[in-house]
Design a protein around this motif. Structure first.
Motif, PDB file in Angstrom:
ATOM      1  N   GLU A   8      52.314  31.000  44.772  1.00  0.00           N
ATOM      2  CA  GLU A   8      51.147  31.719  45.538  1.00  0.00           C
ATOM      3  C   GLU A   8      50.327  32.433  44.225  1.00  0.00           C
ATOM      4  N   ALA A   9      49.595  32.541  44.103  1.00  0.00           N
ATOM      5  CA  ALA A   9      48.255  32.549  43.326  1.00  0.00           C
ATOM      6  C   ALA A   9      48.505  33.997  42.273  1.00  0.00           C
ATOM      7  N   ALA A  10      48.717  35.260  43.242  1.00  0.00           N
ATOM      8  CA  ALA A  10      48.924  36.750  42.657  1.00  0.00           C
ATOM      9  C   ALA A  10      49.827  37.109  41.833  1.00  0.00           C
ATOM     10  N   ARG A  11      51.331  35.839  42.207  1.00  0.00           N
ATOM     11  CA  ARG A  11      52.463  35.584  41.220  1.00  0.00           C
ATOM     12  C   ARG A  11      52.177  35.325  40.163  1.00  0.00           C
ATOM     13  N   LEU A  12      51.153  34.738  39.531  1.00  0.00           N
ATOM     14  CA  LEU A  12      51.176  33.747  39.183  1.00  0.00           C
ATOM     15  C   LEU A  12      50.523  34.913  37.391  1.00  0.00           C
ATOM     16  N   GLY A  13      49.813  36.021  37.898  1.00  0.00           N
ATOM     17  CA  GLY A  13      49.392  36.651  36.144  1.00  0.00           C
ATOM     18  C   GLY A  13      48.020  36.722  35.756  1.00  0.00           C
ATOM     19  N   TRP A  14      47.131  35.936  36.791  1.00  0.00           N
ATOM     20  CA  TRP A  14      45.469  35.544  36.417  1.00  0.00           C
ATOM     21  C   TRP A  14      45.004  36.551  37.180  1.00  0.00           C
ATOM     22  N   SER A  15      43.909  36.670  36.663  1.00  0.00           N
ATOM     23  CA  SER A  15      42.702  37.357  37.570  1.00  0.00           C
ATOM     24  C   SER A  15      40.927  37.675  36.825  1.00  0.00           C
ATOM     25  N   ARG A  16      40.088  37.783  37.759  1.00  0.00           N
ATOM     26  CA  ARG A  16      38.896  37.027  37.760  1.00  0.00           C
ATOM     27  C   ARG A  16      39.293  37.997  36.626  1.00  0.00           C
ATOM     28  N   GLY A  17      37.385  37.891  35.373  1.00  0.00           N
ATOM     29  CA  GLY A  17      38.006  38.794  34.366  1.00  0.00           C
ATOM     30  C   GLY A  17      38.703  38.157  33.002  1.00  0.00           C
ATOM     31  N   ASN A  18      39.670  37.276  33.229  1.00  0.00           N
ATOM     32  CA  ASN A  18      40.671  37.356  32.386  1.00  0.00           C
ATOM     33  C   ASN A  18      40.391  36.311  31.189  1.00  0.00           C
ATOM     34  N   GLU A  19      41.048  35.846  30.399  1.00  0.00           N
ATOM     35  CA  GLU A  19      39.949  35.319  29.424  1.00  0.00           C
ATOM     36  C   GLU A  19      41.052  33.661  29.737  1.00  0.00           C
ATOM     37  N   LEU A  20      39.337  32.884  29.764  1.00  0.00           N
ATOM     38  CA  LEU A  20      39.700  31.519  29.935  1.00  0.00           C
ATOM     39  C   LEU A  20      39.827  30.336  29.065  1.00  0.00           C
ATOM     40  N   PRO A  21      40.300  29.020  29.982  1.00  0.00           N
ATOM     41  CA  PRO A  21      41.017  28.717  28.801  1.00  0.00           C
ATOM     42  C   PRO A  21      40.022  27.873  28.159  1.00  0.00           C
ATOM     43  N   PRO A  22      39.986  27.132  26.817  1.00  0.00           N
ATOM     44  CA  PRO A  22      39.156  26.819  26.300  1.00  0.00           C
ATOM     45  C   PRO A  22      38.988  25.170  26.461  1.00  0.00           C
ATOM     46  N   PRO A  23      37.141  24.753  26.126  1.00  0.00           N
ATOM     47  CA  PRO A  23      36.627  23.654  27.219  1.00  0.00           C
ATOM     48  C   PRO A  23      38.052  22.525  27.327  1.00  0.00           C
ATOM     49  N   ALA A  24      38.465  21.761  26.266  1.00  0.00           N
ATOM     50  CA  ALA A  24      39.190  20.805  25.860  1.00  0.00           C
ATOM     51  C   ALA A  24      40.225  20.624  26.701  1.00  0.00           C
ATOM     52  N   TYR A  25      41.189  21.730  26.932  1.00  0.00           N
ATOM     53  CA  TYR A  25      42.039  22.317  28.046  1.00  0.00           C
ATOM     54  C   TYR A  25      41.719  22.182  29.459  1.00  0.00           C
TER      55      TYR A  25
END
Length: 373
Positions: free
Chosen positions: A153-170
């Motif tokens: 479940e996405a909710a269990r993975l600790g990321w939500s809107r507004g959080n930092e995004l990975p760099p483009p290469a990742y």
């Protein structure tokens, strides 16, 4: 021995042996072995050699500066990713325990230092509690559910809107990893549920806002249609999969003209696809191929009514077989039958046969010349 430029994947592994650099398969490469999953993605290696030793062995060694990648090298189209550890007795850190399984190619043996075997066949994923960027568990989970049988479940993975995004290469490697997996729609759905798609790839999120008519598309909105096309691929080709993912990306921005609801969406989508892939750092060859396939994805069903001067350059492209596959997968996800696909294949076969006839070639050349006047 002097450093060399590697020639292919097996050559690079041989080079490691020549330099007495120990290594084990790790991460997705060991899981692929365990689950017997094929593919041409990166080869992940754990080693207790130093970066200096690796740099002496490979002139072209790179340092991506990304989580789960200490160094990498390109070897005839395949990338080898190194994870450096103090001792091979301790698997490299990862956000999920299943990613810490290793495999010894010399002995053809799996190495399970952390006793993760019971978790390998479990349906769910459990995070390993490893400190990492907040986005890493979500993104790696997306790859795992796309490649294997796992759910989470996405909710269990600790990321939500507004959080930092990975760099483009990742992001590039993530998207390529999804597209090269057996079930990319699962990973994309997970990322979309978490809000990641809208934050990182808004070009894709726009599709969820476009409803599809039920008379042609039973699967729902444009985003759901796009995910459905990926289920109909015969093989996980990355270029084809990226093209399917982006083939209708122009529809949210196309205008209705007469009975054409999405007039010009293929041309708009080609520009959107090229812009997104360049932003993420995909190779220019990949960008150009996807741009071509998206731009002309509406042509196969029209081949029988188009003049030769329009169809000949498309038939001649080495990408035309992939264009036919895109058309087949697109049609298979809607109410359209397969008659149009087989008709397009027949016309292509006729064109290939006629191409060897100098009289027909000259006739087509004259037709093109007249049309240009």
């Amino acid at each position: 021995m002097s450093a060399v430029t590697p020639g292919d994947g097996s050559g690079a592994l041989q080079r490691l042996k020549e330099e007495n650099i120990p290594f084990l398969l790790c991460g997705y490469s060991s899981l692929d072995r365990y689950f017997r999953v094929g593919g041409n993605g990166p080869l992940y290696l754990a080693t207790d050699a130093s970066l200096v030793s690796l740099a002496k062995a490979f002139d072209t060694l790179e340092f991506p500066g990304l989580p789960l990648e200490d160094a990498s090298v390109q070897d005839n189209g395949r990338r080898l990713v190194f994870r450096c550890v103090e001792s091979l007795a301790e698997p490299p850190a990862a956000p999920f325990r299943v990613l810490r399984l290793m495999y010894d190619t010399a002995r053809s043996t799996f190495i399970d230092r952390l006793e993760v075997y019971p978790e390998l066949r479990a349906p769910g994923l459990e995070t390993d509690g490893v400190s990492s960027p907040r986005w890493l568990p979500l993104c790696e989970a997306a790859r795992l559910v796309s490649r294997y049988h796992y759910t989470v479940e996405a909710a269990r993975l600790g990321w939500s809107r507004g959080n930092e995004l990975p760099p483009p290469a990742y992001q590039r490697d993530l998207l390529a990893g999804l597209m090269g997996s057996e079930h990319p729609q699962r990973g994309l759905a997970l990322l979309n549920e978490a809000g990641f798609v809208e934050e990182a790839w808004p070009e894709l999120a726009d599709m969820a806002r476009v409803p599809h008519g039920k008379d042609f598309h039973p699967e729902g909105d444009l985003w759901e249609h796009t995910l459905a096309t990926l289920e109909h691929r015969k093989r996980p080709d990355v270029v084809l999969s990226l093209s399917l993912l982006l083939h209708d990306s122009g529809k949210p921005f196309a205008q209705s003209v007469g009975d054409k609801r999405f007039d010009g969406h293929a041309e708009i989508g080609a520009r959107i696809a090229a812009r997104l892939l360049r932003r993420l750092g995909f190779p220019q060859e990949t960008v150009s191929s996807v741009e071509f396939l998206v731009r002309y994805h509406m042509m196969p069903p029209a081949l029988k009514v188009l003049p030769a001067f329009r169809t000949d350059p498309i038939f001649a492209s080495p990408l035309f077989p992939l264009l036919l596959e895109l058309y087949r997968a697109d049609a298979a996800s809607s109410y359209a039958g397969d008659e149009g696909y087989y008709e397009a294949c027949r016309l292509y076969k006729v064109w290939q046969k006629d191409r060897g006839n100098p009289f027909l070639v000259e006739k087509r050349r004259r037709q093109r010349a007249r049309m240009r006047r």
